[in-house]
Scaffold this motif. Sequence first.
Motif, short mmCIF file in Angstrom:
data_model
loop_
_atom_site.label_atom_id
_atom_site.label_comp_id
_atom_site.label_asym_id
_atom_site.label_seq_id
_atom_site.Cartn_x
_atom_site.Cartn_y
_atom_site.Cartn_z
N LEU A 49 0.78 -1.18 0.06
CA LEU A 49 -0.08 0.01 0.02
C LEU A 49 0.83 1.16 0.09
CD1 LEU A 49 -2.71 -1.13 2.58
CD2 LEU A 49 -2.85 -0.82 0.13
N LYS A 50 1.93 1.24 0.83
CA LYS A 50 2.89 2.35 0.74
C LYS A 50 3.55 2.58 -0.24
CE LYS A 50 6.34 4.39 3.78
NZ LYS A 50 7.17 4.40 4.71
N TYR A 51 3.95 1.82 -1.31
CA TYR A 51 5.01 1.80 -2.26
C TYR A 51 4.41 1.52 -3.65
CZ TYR A 51 8.50 2.22 1.05
OH TYR A 51 8.96 2.77 2.37
N LYS A 52 3.21 0.94 -3.73
CA LYS A 52 2.72 0.47 -5.08
C LYS A 52 2.58 1.61 -5.97
CE LYS A 52 -2.52 0.39 -4.82
NZ LYS A 52 -3.35 -0.54 -5.12
N GLU A 53 2.08 2.61 -5.57
CA GLU A 53 1.76 3.97 -6.71
C GLU A 53 3.25 4.40 -7.09
OE1 GLU A 53 -0.90 4.90 -7.75
OE2 GLU A 53 -1.90 3.44 -6.60
N GLN A 54 4.14 4.22 -6.22
CA GLN A 54 5.67 4.47 -6.75
C GLN A 54 6.23 3.25 -7.71
OE1 GLN A 54 8.13 5.84 -3.69
NE2 GLN A 54 6.22 6.02 -2.51
N GLY A 55 5.62 2.12 -7.83
CA GLY A 55 6.06 1.09 -8.62
C GLY A 55 6.30 -0.14 -8.03
N LEU A 56 6.07 -0.44 -6.81
CA LEU A 56 6.31 -1.68 -6.18
C LEU A 56 5.13 -2.72 -6.42
CD1 LEU A 56 7.93 -3.62 -4.28
CD2 LEU A 56 6.50 -2.65 -2.42
N GLU A 57 5.68 -3.73 -6.94
CA GLU A 57 4.79 -4.88 -6.94
C GLU A 57 4.93 -6.07 -6.00
OE1 GLU A 57 1.85 -5.51 -8.39
OE2 GLU A 57 1.56 -3.73 -9.46
N ILE A 58 4.24 -6.85 -5.39
CA ILE A 58 4.76 -7.77 -4.50
C ILE A 58 3.81 -8.99 -5.04
CG2 ILE A 58 4.30 -8.96 -2.15
CD1 ILE A 58 4.51 -6.14 -0.85
N LEU A 59 4.54 -10.09 -5.15
CA LEU A 59 4.08 -11.43 -5.88
C LEU A 59 4.23 -12.38 -4.92
CD1 LEU A 59 5.78 -10.97 -9.30
CD2 LEU A 59 3.71 -9.99 -8.54
#
Length: 182
Positions: A49-59
């Motif tokens: 939630l904190k970093y997804k808008e900056q380009g993080l994807e967790i798989l």
Amino acid sequence: MGIYDFQVKTNKGEEKSLADYKGKVLLIVNTASKCGFTPQFQELQELYLKYKEQGLEILGFPCNQFAGQEPGTNSEVQEFCRLNYGVTFPIFAKGDVRGETAQPLFKYLVEQQGFKGFDESHPIAAKLIGALKENFPEILAGDGIKWNFTKFLVDRDGQVVARFEPTTAPSALAKDIEKLLA
């Protein structure tokens, strides 16, 4: 062969190309819903939630290879993660992550980043190490994944830059993630 050459199965059994994640920072994690490390889903979701808008994807990749700690079906695993931890990042199909039957993606990840040891200051590190020595000593040999919630960090260019063992809390990865997002 690079990270973007791999196809993985979604929790609905469909093929998904990791090339779809080009340009993103990836955190690839083998997961389980009945493990002492399962509460890490909470911190993984917070990072997402904190970093997804900056380009993080967790798989997330569920695995039942470690003491049968992921017994559910793909849909049961998905539901567990959503209901208990509010997980909104992708949880893929259940599969093996170590040994001959390991998914090709995980064989590649382990080749790129070998085992460098556990963080023995973690509250359950001693218990994990003791259980491995007593019950699964073969797991301790080599670079293979040792347990659930091993995490691999991949930069925007698809390079596997770091590996974190289950004894490293996801929140401890924030600085590494921020560097790659910058």
